[in-house]
Design a protein around this motif. Sequence first.
Motif, PDB file in Angstrom:
ATOM      1  N   PRO A   1       6.336 -67.347 -36.251  1.00 15.02           N
ATOM      2  CA  PRO A   1       5.897 -68.547 -35.651  1.00 15.02           C
ATOM      3  C   PRO A   1       6.108 -68.357 -33.820  1.00 15.02           C
ATOM      4  CG  PRO A   1       7.265 -69.298 -37.315  1.00 15.02           C
ATOM      5  CD  PRO A   1       7.070 -67.869 -37.215  1.00 15.02           C
ATOM      6  N   TRP A   2       5.553 -69.498 -32.555  1.00 12.78           N
ATOM      7  CA  TRP A   2       5.379 -69.427 -31.451  1.00 12.78           C
ATOM      8  C   TRP A   2       7.030 -70.001 -31.290  1.00 12.78           C
ATOM      9  CZ3 TRP A   2       7.223 -73.477 -28.913  1.00 12.78           C
ATOM     10  CH2 TRP A   2       7.607 -75.221 -29.511  1.00 12.78           C
TER      11      TRP A   2
ATOM     12  N   HIS B   1      -0.306 -68.052 -32.619  1.00 14.87           N
ATOM     13  CA  HIS B   1       1.004 -68.591 -32.615  1.00 14.87           C
ATOM     14  C   HIS B   1       1.680 -67.572 -32.136  1.00 14.87           C
ATOM     15  CE1 HIS B   1       2.382 -71.742 -35.530  1.00 14.87           C
ATOM     16  NE2 HIS B   1       1.551 -70.955 -36.415  1.00 14.87           N
TER      17      HIS B   1
END
Length: 258
Positions: free
Chosen positions: A82-83, A231
């Motif tokens: 995820p980001w 993301h």
Amino acid sequence: MTAETSARTGISEPAGTGIAAHAETVGRTGISGRTEANDPFTLTDSAAHAMLRAVPWRRFAVIGDSTAAGTGDPWPGYDTVPWADRVARWLIGAHPRADYLNTGRKGAVIADVHARQLADLIAFRPDLVHISCGGNDLFLRGTDLATVESELDGLCDAVAATGARLSLFTLADSFTGQMAPLRPLFADFAEAVRRVALRHEAILTEFWDHPARLRADWLSADRIHLTMAGHAVVAAEVAKTLARHAARQLPPEPAGEH
């Protein structure tokens, strides 16, 4: 641990939306041949490390809802990271003694963040905090945008009291098809986020009109959460914004030095 835990340190896998959704994303890939390696909107680890070497922050925290937690479908050709975990990985790569906390929870509203995430955040002693929440509040019965903005302001006040720099971003304008009726509401919410960021001198990353937002690989099968391709783009833009902000804060170079 998963991204759904109430407090999370280090880099972890996200909570996706299930095997069926993963199978659908596999079926949708291959149209453009784009991968993380050739996507013009992503960053390599080495480029991100170089970009973040000048930033002053060493204790990075993320609080909020599913956007903070990293919910989203895997996407072929992109790492399932995820980001926020990406940004943390890059920050730690640039500054090995840096640390990271993510308390994001899927479905959280602003009141939940106050009640269930602030204590862990304060104990962590952050110097940079990204806040991603408020979107879920828009669907609470009897809530209007002015109330959501006021509550987001209050959360920012509480986080700023830790002494940390605040970071926010606007959600992308990807409200098409069956989601199109929500576009005016979220356009107004983006304006509210901008006002809150301005009042708190927060670092703001803009995604509302980002050119990647209409890609087929931007959103998961639920048409709400980002895919891991999305993301990756968000992480790159946040890192670039942090680096630009840090560069503006650096003292001027003494005359005669280069």
